[in-house]
Motif scaffolding. Structure first.
Motif, PDB file in Angstrom:
ATOM      1  N   ALA A  74       0.865  -1.193   0.000  1.00 50.83           N
ATOM      2  CA  ALA A  74       0.000   0.000   0.000  1.00 50.83           C
ATOM      3  C   ALA A  74       0.894   1.232   0.000  1.00 50.83           C
ATOM      4  O   ALA A  74       1.836   1.326   0.794  1.00 50.83           O
ATOM      5  CB  ALA A  74      -0.894   0.000   1.228  1.00 50.83           C
ATOM      6  N   HIS A  75       0.584   2.171  -0.899  1.00 51.75           N
ATOM      7  CA  HIS A  75       1.419   3.378  -1.025  1.00 51.75           C
ATOM      8  C   HIS A  75       0.503   4.599  -1.081  1.00 51.75           C
ATOM      9  O   HIS A  75      -0.093   4.892  -2.121  1.00 51.75           O
ATOM     10  CB  HIS A  75       2.261   3.256  -2.298  1.00 51.75           C
ATOM     11  N   GLY A  76       0.362   5.279   0.068  1.00 50.81           N
ATOM     12  CA  GLY A  76      -0.586   6.392   0.151  1.00 50.81           C
ATOM     13  C   GLY A  76      -0.029   7.701  -0.353  1.00 50.81           C
ATOM     14  O   GLY A  76       1.184   7.888  -0.491  1.00 50.81           O
ATOM     15  N   LEU A 154       8.923   5.601   4.328  1.00 55.25           N
ATOM     16  CA  LEU A 154       8.658   6.961   3.857  1.00 55.25           C
ATOM     17  C   LEU A 154       9.522   7.255   2.627  1.00 55.25           C
ATOM     18  O   LEU A 154      10.662   6.795   2.537  1.00 55.25           O
ATOM     19  CB  LEU A 154       8.948   7.983   4.960  1.00 55.25           C
ATOM     20  N   GLU A 155       8.945   8.042   1.710  1.00 58.11           N
ATOM     21  CA  GLU A 155       9.594   8.313   0.426  1.00 58.11           C
ATOM     22  C   GLU A 155      10.014   9.775   0.303  1.00 58.11           C
ATOM     23  O   GLU A 155       9.263  10.671   0.689  1.00 58.11           O
ATOM     24  CB  GLU A 155       8.601   7.971  -0.699  1.00 58.11           C
ATOM     25  N   ASN A 156      11.194   9.979  -0.283  1.00 57.22           N
ATOM     26  CA  ASN A 156      11.630  11.335  -0.637  1.00 57.22           C
ATOM     27  C   ASN A 156      10.741  11.882  -1.754  1.00 57.22           C
ATOM     28  O   ASN A 156      10.423  11.163  -2.698  1.00 57.22           O
ATOM     29  CB  ASN A 156      13.082  11.311  -1.125  1.00 57.22           C
ATOM     30  N   LEU A 187      13.409   5.198  -1.887  1.00 55.26           N
ATOM     31  CA  LEU A 187      14.171   6.212  -2.613  1.00 55.26           C
ATOM     32  C   LEU A 187      13.625   6.282  -4.030  1.00 55.26           C
ATOM     33  O   LEU A 187      13.727   5.324  -4.794  1.00 55.26           O
ATOM     34  CB  LEU A 187      15.660   5.872  -2.614  1.00 55.26           C
ATOM     35  N   ASP A 188      12.989   7.419  -4.348  1.00 54.16           N
ATOM     36  CA  ASP A 188      12.484   7.645  -5.701  1.00 54.16           C
ATOM     37  C   ASP A 188      13.590   8.359  -6.467  1.00 54.16           C
ATOM     38  O   ASP A 188      13.841   9.545  -6.257  1.00 54.16           O
ATOM     39  CB  ASP A 188      11.201   8.486  -5.651  1.00 54.16           C
ATOM     40  N   VAL A 189      14.249   7.605  -7.333  1.00 47.51           N
ATOM     41  CA  VAL A 189      15.425   8.180  -8.005  1.00 47.51           C
ATOM     42  C   VAL A 189      15.025   9.175  -9.085  1.00 47.51           C
ATOM     43  O   VAL A 189      15.780  10.082  -9.415  1.00 47.51           O
ATOM     44  CB  VAL A 189      16.382   7.083  -8.560  1.00 47.51           C
ATOM     45  N   LEU A 218      12.815   1.047  -4.154  1.00 49.35           N
ATOM     46  CA  LEU A 218      13.166   2.154  -5.054  1.00 49.35           C
ATOM     47  C   LEU A 218      12.003   2.402  -6.002  1.00 49.35           C
ATOM     48  O   LEU A 218      11.285   1.463  -6.374  1.00 49.35           O
ATOM     49  CB  LEU A 218      14.408   1.817  -5.882  1.00 49.35           C
ATOM     50  N   HIS A 219      11.831   3.656  -6.402  1.00 47.99           N
ATOM     51  CA  HIS A 219      10.841   3.997  -7.419  1.00 47.99           C
ATOM     52  C   HIS A 219      11.553   4.530  -8.650  1.00 47.99           C
ATOM     53  O   HIS A 219      12.471   5.347  -8.533  1.00 47.99           O
ATOM     54  CB  HIS A 219       9.871   5.071  -6.899  1.00 47.99           C
ATOM     55  N   VAL A 220      11.094   4.058  -9.801  1.00 51.48           N
ATOM     56  CA  VAL A 220      11.527   4.634 -11.070  1.00 51.48           C
ATOM     57  C   VAL A 220      10.284   5.086 -11.814  1.00 51.48           C
ATOM     58  O   VAL A 220       9.210   4.471 -11.701  1.00 51.48           O
ATOM     59  CB  VAL A 220      12.354   3.637 -11.929  1.00 51.48           C
ATOM     60  N   VAL A 233       5.205  13.684 -12.948  1.00 49.30           N
ATOM     61  CA  VAL A 233       3.832  13.323 -13.301  1.00 49.30           C
ATOM     62  C   VAL A 233       3.643  11.853 -13.677  1.00 49.30           C
ATOM     63  O   VAL A 233       2.507  11.431 -13.896  1.00 49.30           O
ATOM     64  CB  VAL A 233       3.280  14.214 -14.446  1.00 49.30           C
ATOM     65  N   HIS A 234       4.685  11.072 -13.760  1.00 50.27           N
ATOM     66  CA  HIS A 234       4.569   9.619 -13.980  1.00 50.27           C
ATOM     67  C   HIS A 234       3.736   9.275 -15.211  1.00 50.27           C
ATOM     68  O   HIS A 234       2.791   8.496 -15.127  1.00 50.27           O
ATOM     69  CB  HIS A 234       3.973   8.929 -12.745  1.00 50.27           C
ATOM     70  N   SER A 235       4.101   9.873 -16.332  1.00 54.08           N
ATOM     71  CA  SER A 235       3.321   9.659 -17.549  1.00 54.08           C
ATOM     72  C   SER A 235       4.124   8.996 -18.659  1.00 54.08           C
ATOM     73  O   SER A 235       3.597   8.763 -19.741  1.00 54.08           O
ATOM     74  CB  SER A 235       2.810  11.010 -18.059  1.00 54.08           C
ATOM     75  N   TYR A 262       8.111   0.347 -10.794  1.00 60.33           N
ATOM     76  CA  TYR A 262       7.858   1.293 -11.891  1.00 60.33           C
ATOM     77  C   TYR A 262       6.487   1.922 -11.646  1.00 60.33           C
ATOM     78  O   TYR A 262       5.471   1.231 -11.595  1.00 60.33           O
ATOM     79  CB  TYR A 262       7.886   0.563 -13.238  1.00 60.33           C
ATOM     80  N   GLU A 263       6.489   3.253 -11.495  1.00 57.95           N
ATOM     81  CA  GLU A 263       5.241   3.957 -11.187  1.00 57.95           C
ATOM     82  C   GLU A 263       4.720   4.694 -12.420  1.00 57.95           C
ATOM     83  O   GLU A 263       5.480   5.403 -13.088  1.00 57.95           O
ATOM     84  CB  GLU A 263       5.474   4.984 -10.072  1.00 57.95           C
ATOM     85  N   PHE A 264       3.439   4.538 -12.678  1.00 52.85           N
ATOM     86  CA  PHE A 264       2.785   5.291 -13.752  1.00 52.85           C
ATOM     87  C   PHE A 264       1.341   5.555 -13.332  1.00 52.85           C
ATOM     88  O   PHE A 264       0.735   4.777 -12.612  1.00 52.85           O
ATOM     89  CB  PHE A 264       2.837   4.516 -15.084  1.00 52.85           C
TER      90      PHE A 264
HETATM   91 FE   FE2 Z   1       7.539   7.514  -6.015  1.00 52.90          FE
END
Ligand code: FE2
Length: 290
Positions: A74-76, A154-156, A187-189, A218-220, A233-235, A262-264
């Motif tokens: 879960a990622h709020g 927690l995320e930057n 860590l969202d690079v 990690l988030h990309v 904006v993750h598009s 991978y976030e979109f």
């Molecule tokens: Fe992120």
């Protein structure tokens, strides 16, 4: 799955994850063979009926079935842990409902705030790196850890505006937060790259100072540039420089980094195409395997 070396030199697999917000079986069918984790945002799967906000029953049913095949995290986005007047009770209402019904490996939020004096900003802002802000956030993280017996990360976040002068550097603040509470870090690079592009943030210096063994996820992602400003904006599909940066962090995390997500945005799926998203996940698997 990708492999990385742990502190004692043994190998450990790094998993791949992706965003999924329900109601897209064609996307899910393409993603499932390629991912080990699905990231769900409680607010995105919520609906408002008669002025009451609740999670979509249809999507919860989908997640219960999905939870038998893959892990879910879960990622709020709406907690607003950094609002001086207090966090959002609505967020806890939604997270409670999700955790009661769906098995979740861990939950996470962003180190920022989205409201001031109960007025929503329509954007997330980074906290000042002061002793006062650190004390406030640590107290709240400990309360969250007591409330839910699950790991909390927690995320930057990106800095939309330059940082207010503080007592800590960005990395020192994150190090102290983890040392005082025992929470983990995302860590969202891509966020780091946005900060470097927009404000001249020194990524190598930050990574040298950050205790990378606290990074669990990690988030990309990738967004677009508008008037010279790189937007979170993750598009888009990821840039090779973003994946390379993630790879560097995974290598230096000594086995603590468990998953690369991978976030979109769901709104980006028609433009990106399901095949392209599957291609991205396939590339991530290959990149992190070698
Ligand atoms: Fe992120």
């Amino acid at each position: 799955m990708a492999q990385t070396s742990t502190r004692n030199g043994t190998s450990k697999f790094v998993a791949i994850g992706a965003t999924y917000e329900g109601r897209d079986p064609r996307l899910l069918e393409r993603m499932l063979p390629l991912v080990d984790y699905i990231e769900v945002t409680p607010e995105t799967i919520a609906e408002v009926h008669d002025n009451q906000i609740t999670l979509s029953n249809e999507i919860i049913t989908e997640l219960k079935i999905l939870g038998k095949e893959t892990k879910i995290v879960a990622h709020g986005v709406g907690l607003s842990i950094g609002s001086h007047e207090g966090w959002s009770p609505t967020y806890f209402h939604l997270l409670d409902a999700l955790l009661e019904q769906v098995d979740v490996a861990w939950h996470s939020e962003h180190l920022g705030y989205t409201k001031v004096d109960d007025q929503h900003l329509g954007i997330m802002l980074a906290l000042p790196k002061t002793e006062e802000a650190l004390d406030m956030v640590c107290e709240r993280v400990i309360k969250i850890q007591e409330r839910y017996k699950l790991p909390f990360l927690l995320e930057n976040i990106v800095h939309v505006i330059p940082d207010y002068p503080g007592d800590f550097s960005e990395a020192q603040f994150l190090n102290a937060l983890v040392n005082r509470t025992g929470c983990g870090l995302i860590l969202d690079v891509y966020n780091l790259q946005c900060d470097a592009h927009n404000h001249g943030f020194d990524i190598p210096n930050f990574l040298d100072e950050l205790q990378l063994t606290n990074v669990r996820e990690l988030h990309v992602a990738c967004g677009v540039e508008h008037n010279g400003f790189l937007l979170d904006v993750h598009s888009q599909l990821t840039r090779s420089s973003t994946v390379q940066l993630a790879r560097d962090v995974v290598r230096r995390s000594e086995g603590s980094a468990e998953v690369v997500v991978y976030e979109f945005m769901p709104e980006a799926v028609p433009g990106l195409g399901r095949d392209a998203i599957a291609g991205e996940l396939g590339r991530l698997r290959l990149t992190f395997r070698n």
